[in-house]
Scaffold this active site. Structure first.
Site, mmCIF file in Angstrom:
data_model
loop_
_atom_site.group_PDB
_atom_site.id
_atom_site.type_symbol
_atom_site.label_atom_id
_atom_site.label_comp_id
_atom_site.label_asym_id
_atom_site.label_seq_id
_atom_site.Cartn_x
_atom_site.Cartn_y
_atom_site.Cartn_z
ATOM 1 N N ARG A 111 2.592 49.169 13.020
ATOM 2 C CA ARG A 111 1.476 48.373 12.506
ATOM 3 C C ARG A 111 0.193 49.160 12.719
ATOM 4 O O ARG A 111 -0.110 49.606 13.819
ATOM 5 C CB ARG A 111 1.349 47.030 13.222
ATOM 6 N N HIS A 138 2.026 44.171 3.445
ATOM 7 C CA HIS A 138 2.552 43.446 4.612
ATOM 8 C C HIS A 138 3.932 42.883 4.232
ATOM 9 O O HIS A 138 4.129 41.666 4.122
ATOM 10 C CB HIS A 138 1.587 42.323 4.991
ATOM 11 N N GLN A 141 5.977 40.144 6.087
ATOM 12 C CA GLN A 141 5.372 38.821 5.894
ATOM 13 C C GLN A 141 5.917 38.191 4.609
ATOM 14 O O GLN A 141 6.291 37.009 4.590
ATOM 15 C CB GLN A 141 3.847 38.953 5.835
ATOM 16 N N ASP A 234 -5.207 33.208 3.045
ATOM 17 C CA ASP A 234 -5.286 34.103 4.208
ATOM 18 C C ASP A 234 -6.748 34.133 4.651
ATOM 19 O O ASP A 234 -7.627 33.621 3.954
ATOM 20 C CB ASP A 234 -4.794 35.504 3.789
ATOM 21 N N CYS A 275 -0.294 33.103 6.430
ATOM 22 C CA CYS A 275 0.415 34.071 7.293
ATOM 23 C C CYS A 275 0.004 33.927 8.757
ATOM 24 O O CYS A 275 0.721 34.393 9.643
ATOM 25 C CB CYS A 275 0.171 35.489 6.799
ATOM 26 N N ARG A 320 9.341 34.777 10.385
ATOM 27 C CA ARG A 320 9.051 36.208 10.602
ATOM 28 C C ARG A 320 10.196 36.840 11.402
ATOM 29 O O ARG A 320 10.623 37.948 11.140
ATOM 30 C CB ARG A 320 7.735 36.399 11.375
HETATM 31 N N1 CP Z 1 0.928 37.165 10.169
HETATM 32 C C1 CP Z 1 0.888 38.179 11.081
HETATM 33 O O1 CP Z 1 1.083 39.363 10.767
HETATM 34 O O2 CP Z 1 0.637 37.759 12.331
HETATM 35 P P1 CP Z 1 0.293 38.697 13.579
HETATM 36 O O3 CP Z 1 -0.999 39.423 13.255
HETATM 37 O O4 CP Z 1 0.164 37.764 14.739
HETATM 38 O O5 CP Z 1 1.406 39.687 13.754
#
Ligand code: CP
Length: 336
Positions: A111, A138, A141, A234, A275, A320
């Site tokens: 990430r 992403h 997600q 979002d 998300c 997730r």
């Molecule tokens: N939706 C998502 O990626 O959450 P986090 O940033 O908590 O990983």
């Protein structure tokens, strides 16, 4: 549940566009199977004895926990490496770091900001690399979002899937291309200045042609949400864009998801997705700062919608883990 199994062994998971519709849907169906196995206490240790590196240059609740728990359930060891723990691109090139990690780990999650970094890790590590979020995409997600849609409607094809808000961010890109890939009627609704980039729209249109899906980009809320099955939003300001609050609040306030928008769909079964994290109340220091500086008590979604019967955000968050588990199992696991 019997699944037709596409061979994804050894493949990285960087973006939706790298997969066929059959492969992407298979991952969602595999996640459904693994979720069922977990609920019934059936072991599914497809990664027994493997070691997984979890590289995080940005903070995370869901993605980090999902990868960690999924690794453990699959029988693998997860090793968390935060931004100050390794030299990735600082004192050691990404290429060299990738080669070192690939000698020790069986799979790598990343990430961070630049999408190129995750691509380089995949190119040079020699092991499957999974994108846990970059500035561009992403994709883990999207899998969780579509699993949630399938759990609610039993299908993905033809689902009227509306994303409202900043149409240029990684989640919007992923939903647009992913939705077109699986044959959804995807609608991105945002101010014109935040419309998705042309190359992303063109990519989505290509996929929609093949899948029988549909792609609409519009600034008109009423047109976008008519008959919607799912409304998704979002945050208005993504990580790293904190100087843009005033500008985004002005641009995006008409796109706030409120009960009036839910009712505008004409569909009592419409689901609300996000998300997360979401700014729907003042229970965070972040929310309190926004309130102090800009006077808002909620941003992209009202507390009423967030807590309503339409909201499936915590199913989505749980999903997730099941979908990330499916990605790791399919690309690295012993699935016999
Ligand atoms: N939706 C998502 O990626 O959450 P986090 O940033 O908590 O990983």
């Amino acid at each position: 549940m019997l699944l037709t199994i596409p061979n994804l062994y050894g493949k990285s998971f960087l973006a939706e566009k790298d997969f066929t519709k059959e492969e992407f849907v298979y991952l969602i169906d595999l996640a459904m199977k693994l979720k069922d196995e977990k609920k019934h206490g059936i072991p599914h240790r497809h990664l027994e004895g493997k070691n997984i590196a979890l590289l995080f240059e940005k903070p995370s609740t869901r993605t980090r926990c999902a990868f960690t728990v999924a690794c453990t359930d699959l029988g693998a060891h997860p090793e968390y490496l935060g931004k100050d723990d390794i030299q990735l691109g600082k004192k050691e090139s990404i290429e060299d770091t990738a080669k070192v990690l690939g000698r020790m780990f069986d799979g790598i999650e990343f990430r961070g900001f630049e999408h190129n970094k995750v691509k380089m890790l995949a190119e040079h590590s020699g092991v499957p690399v999974w994108n846990g979020l970059t500035d561009l995409w992403h994709p883990t997600q999207t899998l969780a979002d579509f699993l949630t849609v399938k759990e609610n409607f039993g299908r993905l094809e033809g689902i009227k899937f509306v994303y409202v808000g900043d149409g240029r961010n990684n989640v919007a890109n992923s939903l647009l291309v992913g939705g077109a890939l699986v044959g959804m009627d995807v609608r991105i609704c945002s101010p014109e200045s935040l419309f998705p980039a042309t190359e992303i729209v063109e990519l989505a249109q290509e996929f929609a042609k093949q899948s029988g899906g549909r792609v609409t980009i519009t600034s008109k809320v009423e047109e976008a949400v008519a008959g919607a099955d799912a409304i998704y939003t979002d945050v208005w300001v993504s990580m790293g864009e904190e100087d843009k609050f005033a500008e985004r609040i002005e641009l995006l306030s008409p796109y706030q998801v409120k009960m009036e928008m839910i009712e505008m769909t004409g569909n009592d079964k419409v689901i609300f997705l996000h998300c997360l994290p979401a700014f729907h109340d003042l229970e965070t220091s972040y929310g309190k700062n926004i309130h102090a500086n800009h006077g808002l008590t909620e941003m992209e979604v009202t507390d009423e919608v967030f807590r309503s019967k339409h909201s499936k955000v915590f199913d989505q968050a749980e999903n997730r883990m099941h979908t990330i588990k499916a990605v790791m199992a399919a690309t690295l696991g012993n699935m016999e």
